[in-house]
Design a protein around this motif. Structure first.
Motif, PDB file in Angstrom:
ATOM      1  N   ILE A 185       0.891  -1.278   0.252  1.00 15.39           N
ATOM      2  CA  ILE A 185      -0.095  -0.011  -0.164  1.00 15.39           C
ATOM      3  C   ILE A 185       0.856   1.219   0.004  1.00 15.39           C
ATOM      4  O   ILE A 185       0.473   2.165  -0.743  1.00 15.39           O
ATOM      5  N   ASN A 186       1.991   1.412   0.831  1.00 11.74           N
ATOM      6  CA  ASN A 186       2.786   2.299   0.924  1.00 11.74           C
ATOM      7  C   ASN A 186       3.568   2.772  -0.362  1.00 11.74           C
ATOM      8  O   ASN A 186       4.218   3.641  -0.577  1.00 11.74           O
ATOM      9  N   SER A 187       3.579   1.832  -1.410  1.00 11.12           N
ATOM     10  CA  SER A 187       4.531   2.188  -2.514  1.00 11.12           C
ATOM     11  C   SER A 187       3.829   3.470  -3.226  1.00 11.12           C
ATOM     12  O   SER A 187       4.516   4.079  -3.950  1.00 11.12           O
ATOM     13  N   ASN A 188       2.519   3.551  -3.328  1.00 12.07           N
ATOM     14  CA  ASN A 188       2.128   4.702  -3.762  1.00 12.07           C
ATOM     15  C   ASN A 188       2.158   6.023  -2.569  1.00 12.07           C
ATOM     16  O   ASN A 188       1.767   7.099  -3.263  1.00 12.07           O
ATOM     17  N   LEU A 189       2.234   5.882  -1.423  1.00 10.11           N
ATOM     18  CA  LEU A 189       2.388   6.976  -0.487  1.00 10.11           C
ATOM     19  C   LEU A 189       3.646   7.333   0.047  1.00 10.11           C
ATOM     20  O   LEU A 189       3.591   8.540   0.246  1.00 10.11           O
ATOM     21  N   ASN A 190       4.505   6.627   0.084  1.00  9.36           N
ATOM     22  CA  ASN A 190       6.119   7.066   0.579  1.00  9.36           C
ATOM     23  C   ASN A 190       5.852   7.538   1.862  1.00  9.36           C
ATOM     24  O   ASN A 190       6.589   8.423   2.224  1.00  9.36           O
ATOM     25  N   LEU A 191       5.195   6.945   2.707  1.00 13.62           N
ATOM     26  CA  LEU A 191       5.297   6.989   4.215  1.00 13.62           C
ATOM     27  C   LEU A 191       6.735   6.307   4.749  1.00 13.62           C
ATOM     28  O   LEU A 191       7.164   5.434   4.164  1.00 13.62           O
ATOM     29  N   PRO A 192       7.199   7.003   5.943  1.00 16.84           N
ATOM     30  CA  PRO A 192       8.360   6.235   6.355  1.00 16.84           C
ATOM     31  C   PRO A 192       8.234   4.770   6.784  1.00 16.84           C
ATOM     32  O   PRO A 192       7.235   4.674   7.242  1.00 16.84           O
ATOM     33  N   ASP A 193       9.375   4.134   6.412  1.00 18.55           N
ATOM     34  CA  ASP A 193       9.297   2.726   6.573  1.00 18.55           C
ATOM     35  C   ASP A 193       9.018   2.256   8.266  1.00 18.55           C
ATOM     36  O   ASP A 193       8.384   1.621   8.342  1.00 18.55           O
ATOM     37  N   ASP A 194       9.690   3.251   9.178  1.00 15.02           N
ATOM     38  CA  ASP A 194       9.677   3.155  10.509  1.00 15.02           C
ATOM     39  C   ASP A 194       8.108   3.127  10.966  1.00 15.02           C
ATOM     40  O   ASP A 194       7.868   2.381  11.862  1.00 15.02           O
ATOM     41  N   THR A 238      -3.411  10.682   5.693  1.00 15.39           N
ATOM     42  CA  THR A 238      -3.518  11.832   6.736  1.00 15.39           C
ATOM     43  C   THR A 238      -2.127  12.184   7.579  1.00 15.39           C
ATOM     44  O   THR A 238      -2.190  13.013   8.364  1.00 15.39           O
ATOM     45  N   TYR A 239      -1.241  11.284   7.227  1.00 18.29           N
ATOM     46  CA  TYR A 239       0.117  11.144   7.985  1.00 18.29           C
ATOM     47  C   TYR A 239       0.775  12.518   7.835  1.00 18.29           C
ATOM     48  O   TYR A 239       0.907  13.143   6.719  1.00 18.29           O
ATOM     49  N   ILE A 240       1.206  12.994   8.793  1.00 17.07           N
ATOM     50  CA  ILE A 240       2.007  14.240   8.955  1.00 17.07           C
ATOM     51  C   ILE A 240       3.358  14.157   9.768  1.00 17.07           C
ATOM     52  O   ILE A 240       3.187  13.545  10.783  1.00 17.07           O
ATOM     53  N   PRO A 241       4.406  14.298   9.284  1.00 20.23           N
ATOM     54  CA  PRO A 241       5.699  13.927   9.920  1.00 20.23           C
ATOM     55  C   PRO A 241       5.930  14.612  11.073  1.00 20.23           C
ATOM     56  O   PRO A 241       7.493  14.594  11.352  1.00 20.23           O
ATOM     57  N   PHE A 242       5.048  15.468  11.841  1.00 18.69           N
ATOM     58  CA  PHE A 242       5.672  16.243  12.876  1.00 18.69           C
ATOM     59  C   PHE A 242       4.475  16.363  13.746  1.00 18.69           C
ATOM     60  O   PHE A 242       3.397  16.041  13.686  1.00 18.69           O
TER      61      PHE A 242
END
Length: 115
Positions: A63-72, A111-115
């Motif tokens: 699923i993440n292949s199109n989203l590029n969220l951090p692997d962690d 909706t992921y926000i890295p901060f």
């Protein structure tokens, strides 16, 4: 580890706090996090018959292949899902069926926000 150290470790590795979820369809932000976990577990369980080696991480990785969220983040979410689904085989889909399930998973993950 004391409580403060454990809380910090959990927050760093397993937190869903990076999801900036608005209320939607009568569900609160908290409920939508549980919906995400349940839907991921449902998809994994449903596909185990065809693909017995499927893991929560493998599904999220695809699923993440199109989203590029951090692997962690993806790894932490997969671990949380595995924990919630331990010895469970039925997961609510909240009225969603077919492609709508994956669409909701993606919608929540976006909706992921890295901060």
């Amino acid at each position: 580890m004391n409580f403060k150290e454990l809380r910090s470790f959990y927050s760093e590795h397993f937190s869903l706090g990076y999801l900036n979820l608005p209320d939607k369809d009568g569900h609160s932000s908290f409920e939508r996090k549980l919906i995400l976990i349940s839907l991921i577990c449902y998809v994994v369980e449903k596909n185990k018959a065809k693909n017995p080696d499927l893991t929560h991480y493998a599904l999220l990785y695809r699923i993440n292949s199109n989203l590029n969220l951090p692997d962690d983040f993806i790894k932490g979410l997969a671990i949380v899902c595995e924990d919630f689904s331990y010895q469970c085989h039925n997961f609510p889909t909240f009225g969603l069926e077919g492609k709508k399930i994956l669409e909701e998973i993606v919608s929540i993950l976006k909706t992921y926000i890295p901060f």
